[in-house]
Structures are given as C-alpha cells and as structure tokens.
Design a protein around this motif. Structure first.
Motif, mmCIF file in Angstrom:
data_model
loop_
_atom_site.group_PDB
_atom_site.id
_atom_site.type_symbol
_atom_site.label_atom_id
_atom_site.label_comp_id
_atom_site.label_asym_id
_atom_site.label_seq_id
_atom_site.Cartn_x
_atom_site.Cartn_y
_atom_site.Cartn_z
ATOM 1 N N ALA A 209 -1.190 15.803 10.036
ATOM 2 C CA ALA A 209 -0.803 14.779 9.065
ATOM 3 C C ALA A 209 -0.204 13.560 9.765
ATOM 4 O O ALA A 209 -0.498 12.413 9.407
ATOM 5 C CB ALA A 209 0.200 15.356 8.067
ATOM 6 N N TYR A 210 0.633 13.822 10.785
ATOM 7 C CA TYR A 210 1.245 12.721 11.523
ATOM 8 C C TYR A 210 0.173 11.857 12.185
ATOM 9 O O TYR A 210 0.229 10.622 12.134
ATOM 10 C CB TYR A 210 2.212 13.270 12.569
ATOM 11 C CG TYR A 210 2.775 12.214 13.481
ATOM 12 C CD1 TYR A 210 3.785 11.352 13.044
ATOM 13 C CD2 TYR A 210 2.300 12.062 14.782
ATOM 14 C CE1 TYR A 210 4.297 10.365 13.876
ATOM 15 C CE2 TYR A 210 2.804 11.084 15.621
ATOM 16 C CZ TYR A 210 3.803 10.241 15.163
ATOM 17 O OH TYR A 210 4.304 9.273 15.988
ATOM 18 N N ASP A 211 -0.807 12.494 12.805
ATOM 19 C CA ASP A 211 -1.884 11.742 13.463
ATOM 20 C C ASP A 211 -2.698 10.949 12.451
ATOM 21 O O ASP A 211 -3.106 9.806 12.729
ATOM 22 C CB ASP A 211 -2.795 12.699 14.233
ATOM 23 C CG ASP A 211 -2.135 13.233 15.507
ATOM 24 O OD1 ASP A 211 -1.164 12.601 15.960
ATOM 25 O OD2 ASP A 211 -2.594 14.269 16.020
ATOM 26 N N LEU A 212 -2.950 11.540 11.283
ATOM 27 C CA LEU A 212 -3.705 10.833 10.244
ATOM 28 C C LEU A 212 -2.943 9.620 9.727
ATOM 29 O O LEU A 212 -3.504 8.534 9.570
ATOM 30 C CB LEU A 212 -4.022 11.785 9.082
ATOM 31 C CG LEU A 212 -5.172 12.769 9.289
ATOM 32 C CD1 LEU A 212 -5.240 13.756 8.124
ATOM 33 C CD2 LEU A 212 -6.496 12.022 9.418
ATOM 34 N N VAL B 15 -5.863 8.791 0.596
ATOM 35 C CA VAL B 15 -6.187 8.029 -0.607
ATOM 36 C C VAL B 15 -5.173 6.899 -0.705
ATOM 37 O O VAL B 15 -3.972 7.134 -0.880
ATOM 38 C CB VAL B 15 -6.144 8.909 -1.867
ATOM 39 C CG1 VAL B 15 -6.467 8.075 -3.105
ATOM 40 C CG2 VAL B 15 -7.124 10.070 -1.724
ATOM 41 N N LEU B 16 -5.658 5.668 -0.555
ATOM 42 C CA LEU B 16 -4.781 4.506 -0.438
ATOM 43 C C LEU B 16 -4.677 3.770 -1.764
ATOM 44 O O LEU B 16 -5.679 3.375 -2.352
ATOM 45 C CB LEU B 16 -5.312 3.560 0.641
ATOM 46 C CG LEU B 16 -4.379 2.474 1.148
ATOM 47 C CD1 LEU B 16 -3.204 3.080 1.892
ATOM 48 C CD2 LEU B 16 -5.135 1.507 2.056
ATOM 49 N N LYS B 17 -3.462 3.577 -2.239
ATOM 50 C CA LYS B 17 -3.194 2.790 -3.444
ATOM 51 C C LYS B 17 -2.727 1.402 -3.006
ATOM 52 O O LYS B 17 -1.858 1.289 -2.136
ATOM 53 C CB LYS B 17 -2.130 3.457 -4.308
ATOM 54 C CG LYS B 17 -2.459 4.885 -4.718
ATOM 55 C CD LYS B 17 -1.463 5.404 -5.728
ATOM 56 C CE LYS B 17 -0.046 5.425 -5.177
ATOM 57 N NZ LYS B 17 0.940 5.869 -6.181
ATOM 58 N N THR C 142 0.845 -1.194 0.000
ATOM 59 C CA THR C 142 0.000 0.000 0.000
ATOM 60 C C THR C 142 0.879 1.242 0.000
ATOM 61 O O THR C 142 2.050 1.195 0.401
ATOM 62 C CB THR C 142 -0.920 0.061 1.242
ATOM 63 O OG1 THR C 142 -0.138 0.397 2.391
ATOM 64 C CG2 THR C 142 -1.630 -1.256 1.474
ATOM 65 N N ASP C 143 0.293 2.348 -0.426
ATOM 66 C CA ASP C 143 0.970 3.638 -0.323
ATOM 67 C C ASP C 143 -0.093 4.720 -0.304
ATOM 68 O O ASP C 143 -1.164 4.576 -0.909
ATOM 69 C CB ASP C 143 1.924 3.854 -1.504
ATOM 70 C CG ASP C 143 2.905 4.987 -1.242
ATOM 71 O OD1 ASP C 143 3.016 5.422 -0.076
ATOM 72 O OD2 ASP C 143 3.557 5.437 -2.200
ATOM 73 N N LEU C 144 0.177 5.796 0.401
ATOM 74 C CA LEU C 144 -0.736 6.932 0.454
ATOM 75 C C LEU C 144 -0.442 7.876 -0.706
ATOM 76 O O LEU C 144 0.706 8.326 -0.876
ATOM 77 C CB LEU C 144 -0.593 7.683 1.778
ATOM 78 C CG LEU C 144 -1.232 7.042 3.014
ATOM 79 C CD1 LEU C 144 -0.900 7.870 4.247
ATOM 80 C CD2 LEU C 144 -2.726 6.916 2.845
ATOM 81 N N LYS C 145 -1.453 8.148 -1.482
ATOM 82 C CA LYS C 145 -1.294 9.062 -2.611
ATOM 83 C C LYS C 145 -1.170 10.486 -2.096
ATOM 84 O O LYS C 145 -1.976 10.943 -1.285
ATOM 85 C CB LYS C 145 -2.492 8.956 -3.558
ATOM 86 C CG LYS C 145 -2.404 9.867 -4.770
ATOM 87 C CD LYS C 145 -3.650 9.747 -5.629
ATOM 88 C CE LYS C 145 -3.570 10.692 -6.831
ATOM 89 N NZ LYS C 145 -4.803 10.627 -7.658
ATOM 90 N N GLY C 146 -0.145 11.177 -2.572
ATOM 91 C CA GLY C 146 0.012 12.595 -2.231
ATOM 92 C C GLY C 146 0.276 12.858 -0.773
ATOM 93 O O GLY C 146 -0.159 13.885 -0.233
ATOM 94 N N ASP D 244 5.334 6.096 4.112
ATOM 95 C CA ASP D 244 3.896 5.946 4.338
ATOM 96 C C ASP D 244 3.352 4.670 3.698
ATOM 97 O O ASP D 244 2.139 4.502 3.601
ATOM 98 C CB ASP D 244 3.139 7.151 3.763
ATOM 99 C CG ASP D 244 3.534 8.446 4.452
ATOM 100 O OD1 ASP D 244 3.894 8.381 5.643
ATOM 101 O OD2 ASP D 244 3.506 9.508 3.800
ATOM 102 N N ALA D 245 4.247 3.792 3.273
ATOM 103 C CA ALA D 245 3.844 2.561 2.584
ATOM 104 C C ALA D 245 3.920 1.365 3.530
ATOM 105 O O ALA D 245 4.681 1.365 4.507
ATOM 106 C CB ALA D 245 4.731 2.321 1.369
ATOM 107 N N VAL D 246 3.137 0.344 3.219
ATOM 108 C CA VAL D 246 3.100 -0.895 3.995
ATOM 109 C C VAL D 246 3.363 -2.071 3.075
ATOM 110 O O VAL D 246 2.831 -2.132 1.962
ATOM 111 C CB VAL D 246 1.727 -1.064 4.687
ATOM 112 C CG1 VAL D 246 1.578 -2.469 5.267
ATOM 113 C CG2 VAL D 246 1.550 -0.036 5.789
#
Length: 475
Positions: free
Chosen positions: A328-331, A392-394, A311-315, A356-358
């Motif tokens: 942003a850190y909390d999100l 937004v999760l890719k 996974t990765d967070l877009k933007g 920010d990727a898993v």
C-alpha cells in the motif's frame, strides 16, 4: 569595472545550471548571459525569453529560477501600475511587497497590488557574473532609464526610426538634472495635456490645457523634492511657456515633458505577457527551490483568481488492510509521484499533501481540468496494469479569489475559495471529477473538455455550508 563579458568563474555556474535545468533552456540562458545586450539582461521577461528561443514556458521559467538560485541572476518582484505598466516599487523578495495602495505619479493613479497582474517577476544578470549598464542606473540615459528601470518587462517599445519619430512627438523635452541643479525651458505647448514626470523620484506635475491660444508667454515652475508619488496640477492655455525645473533631491533626476497625445500611447502602450507573481507561486520549481522564503508571516497578499484542485484516494484505509502496509505504501507513493509530475507539467504546483490527499494550485481553470483528466487516466492505467482497482482517485476543482499567506512555515492559501474546493472534492464518488460552474464555464476549460470528449453534467447537490455554487460531474 567595465561592462562586457561574464566573469571567469561563470562557467562553473553554467555547468551547474546544465545539471539542474532542461538542456535547451540551460543553453539559452548561458547564451543570453554570454552574448546578450545590456538592455536584454537588465529586466528579463521569462515568457518573452521562452518565446524568443522557442522554449516551453515552464522549462524556461524553471531554468531562470535555477539560474537565480545559483547566483547567475537576481529576481525582482515589481509592483506595476495597472495603466502604464511602470514599476512603482522593486523588491528583491515577495516578503518586501507592501499591502497598502501604490501611487503612479505618471498616470496620477492609485491602485492596490494583486498578485494576478500588478506584481511581475523579472530577472537581471547578477553583477558578480557580468556587469551591465543597468547596474549603474544613475549613468543611464533618459530613454535607457525608462526602458531598463522604470517600465516593466511587459512594455514593448518600438524600434529604430519608429521609436525616434514617436519619442519626438510624445515629448517636448527630456533632460538630466544633477542634485541642486535648475533648468529653464522655452516651449510651445500644444492643445494636449502635459505631464512633467521624473522616473527617478517618481514625481510629476500635470498641466491641463484649455482655452484659446495664449499670445503672451506663460510661466510654470516645478520643484522635484523627492516625495515619491507626489503629483502637482495646474491649468494653462496652449502657446508659449517658460518652464522652470528645480531638482531639490539628493540624486540625479531625468525629467521629461510628455504630451498626452496618441503618439505617447504608440510609444509606451504596446504590451506582451509577463511572468506574474501568481503564476510563479503556482510553479512547482519555485516552490521546491524557495519553500519557506516567499512570504512573511504577517503578509496577506490578494489573488483575484486562482484554481484549486483537491484529490483523495477512496478507501485508502481499507487498501492498507487489503494489500498490506508495504504494498500500500508503494502504491500511494507511486500515486503521489504521478500526480506531482502531472501537476508540474500543467503549470501547477502541489501546495501540500494531507494523508493520501493532494492540494494543488493552477494559474487558470483549463490547466486544472487538463491535469484532472490526466490524473484519472493515469490511475486507471495503473490499476489496469495491476489487474485491480486499488487506486480510485476522487477529484474536486474550484476557482476564485484567495489570499496568499505563510502558514506553518510554508507558502499556503486562505479563503472561501479553498474551502469550497475541498468540499467539492468531498462530493466526488468513484473516480469522478467534480468541478464548479466557474471552472466549467471558463472558455479554455470548456475547450479542454470538448477536445477530450468529456461532458460536464450539472449535478443537483449542495455543498456543505456554501450557497450559490453549482457543481458539475465530468463523465
């Protein structure tokens, strides 16, 4: 020391287990240690334990792992023969598993270990908690030794009269020989192959039976010398046989004269699922509890099929600039927690986070697909509650073979399958889920998509530096 009830200080360990494991699973584990038979505590099948007690498999596995970490149980990583499910080697850690071929003398079969189905993980009660007969294998009877030591936890023996009848038909003789002891047996050999096998030294002699019945008595000598995996071979006719057995090892042995007939298959041929090393390596509780203790730096253990989800967070960079570092850190932290909980609940494990990727693994494609759908839904709900589209999760998913390795002091995976999964995720746009054909064509994964009303649409796009892999977008 005699066998029987748990040691007095076991109650403190049970209390600690109740604080770390699911309540029902912890209760079942404690009851097993207190009341289970010696045979039940010698080689515990985690999946069988869950089924017998009506437990969720992941919670049962987690409870057994916590119990092992506390010292209630000892884990064993057993190399199995892919044919008879006999334990060819038992290891206290995965670090001890050799990469070379193993030889089963009983089946006269050589096989290479893989973590998918020939390395099982079983649990035995610690002798510091409760002493059982299995802790003294040299005192076990012939069949108790085979049940508790030689055969893996996936073998299901018949019970009662069915066992008695099949064992009589499947064996001509079963005996015990002390070091240096000899025995001479007078047998009548039927028109079936004979396997003279000792489960202690893992030595065998196979007698092929051919031709007309012999009138005169035949002679056969078998020497057990302690050379593990050694198999001799000879050919005789059906009829009378004088069999000489000679124990030249330094241990008591338990040779049996087995007849390779249908009754032998009826005796040892029934199977049940067991906890594989592959599944355990993709278990979040195991990764959390054992971390760097799993593999040696030089080990490269083969896995035939593992499913990877990236996974990765877009933007995410723009997110920090838009809402500020603290928000942003909390999100991002909330997103990691949600994803980790979903991965664990689908029998998977988070291998690592990269920015920010898993990167997560699952034992089967349908688990990864179910997790991906839940992840996307959870991010949409989180965004809806906030009234913004910040997260937004890719997601990308791929399945295939790989190597389990130790990388940067932690258990990781290596191979083209990992590379493809990462690049599939790079193709994702918006909050899309992209998966390869090996994933969407998996029967159970297809059922998950159907149950969720999600279509997997072929996408004519190429994966960087990879040929021959088709990708699908899940709307």
């Amino acid at each position: 020391m005699g066998y029987g009830a748990p040691m007095p200080d076991a109650d403190a360990l049970f209390d600690a287990l109740h604080r770390s494991a699911a309540p029902a699973a912890a209760i079942a584990v404690a009851a097993l240690v207190r009341n289970g038979s010696d045979a039940a505590l010698a080689r515990i099948n985690a999946l069988g334990f869950a089924a017998e007690h009506g437990l969720d498999e992941e919670q049962a596995i987690a409870a057994l792992l916590h119990a092992a970490r506390l010292g209630l149980f000892e884990m064993s990583w057993n190399i199995l023969c892919p044919s008879c499910c006999g334990v060819l080697d038992a290891n206290t850690t995965l670090r001890s598993v050799r990469q070379q071929d193993y030889h089963c003398a009983f089946c006269a079969l050589t096989s290479e270990p893989n973590l998918d189905d020939t390395v099982e993980v079983s649990f035995a009660v610690s002798p510091r908690v409760r002493r059982i007969s299995g802790h003294d294998p040299d005192r076990l009877s012939f069949w108790d030794y085979h049940r508790q030591v030689f055969f893996g936890s996936g073998v299901v023996f018949p019970e009662g009269e069915a066992f008695d009848e099949l064992s009589r038909e499947a064996t001509l003789e079963a005996l015990e020989l002390q070091p240096g002891e000899k025995a001479i047996l007078s047998l009548t050999v039927p028109a079936y192959p004979i396997i003279i096998f000792d489960a202690v030294s893992h030595e065998a002699h196979v007698i092929d039976i051919a031709g007309a019945a012999a009138n005169a008595r035949q002679e056969q000598a078998v020497v057990f010398s302690g050379v593990r995996g050694q198999v001799g071979r000879s050919s005789l006719a059906p009829g009378p046989l004088r069999l000489s057995l000679d124990n030249r090892t330094e241990r008591r042995i338990l040779p049996g004269v087995f007849v390779a007939r249908p009754e032998l298959e009826g005796l040892i041929g029934h199977r049940r699922p067991f906890l594989t090393a592959k599944r355990l390596l993709s278990n979040q509780t195991f990764r959390d509890l054992y971390r760097t203790e799993t593999l040696d730096v030089e080990q490269r253990l083969k896995i035939l099929s593992l499913t990877f989800l990236f996974t990765d967070l877009k933007g995410s960079t723009q997110l920090y600039g838009r809402v500020g570092d603290l928000v942003a850190y909390d999100l991002v932290r909330a997103h990691f927690q949600i994803l980790s909980e979903i991965v664990a609940s689908e029998a998977g494990a988070v291998v690592k986070t990269i920015g920010d990727a898993v990167m997560a693994t699952f034992p089967a494609p349908h688990r990864a697909v179910a997790a991906a759908l839940r992840m996307r839904a959870a991010m949409r709900q989180l965004n809806q509650r906030r009234g913004a589209q910040d997260l937004v999760l890719k997601i990308g998913i791929h399945e295939g073979p790989c190597l389990a390795v130790n990388l940067n002091d932690r258990q990781d995976y290596f191979g083209q399958t990992v590379n493809i999964a990462s690049r599939v995720q790079e193709l994702a746009t918006g909050d899309s889920i992209i998966a390869t054909d090996t994933v969407v064509n998996h029967a159970d994964a297809a059922r998950v998509l159907t149950d969720h009303g999600v279509a997997a649409t072929p996408w004519e796009v190429s994966i960087r530096d990879v040929e021959g892999v088709r990708v699908f977008a899940m709307a």
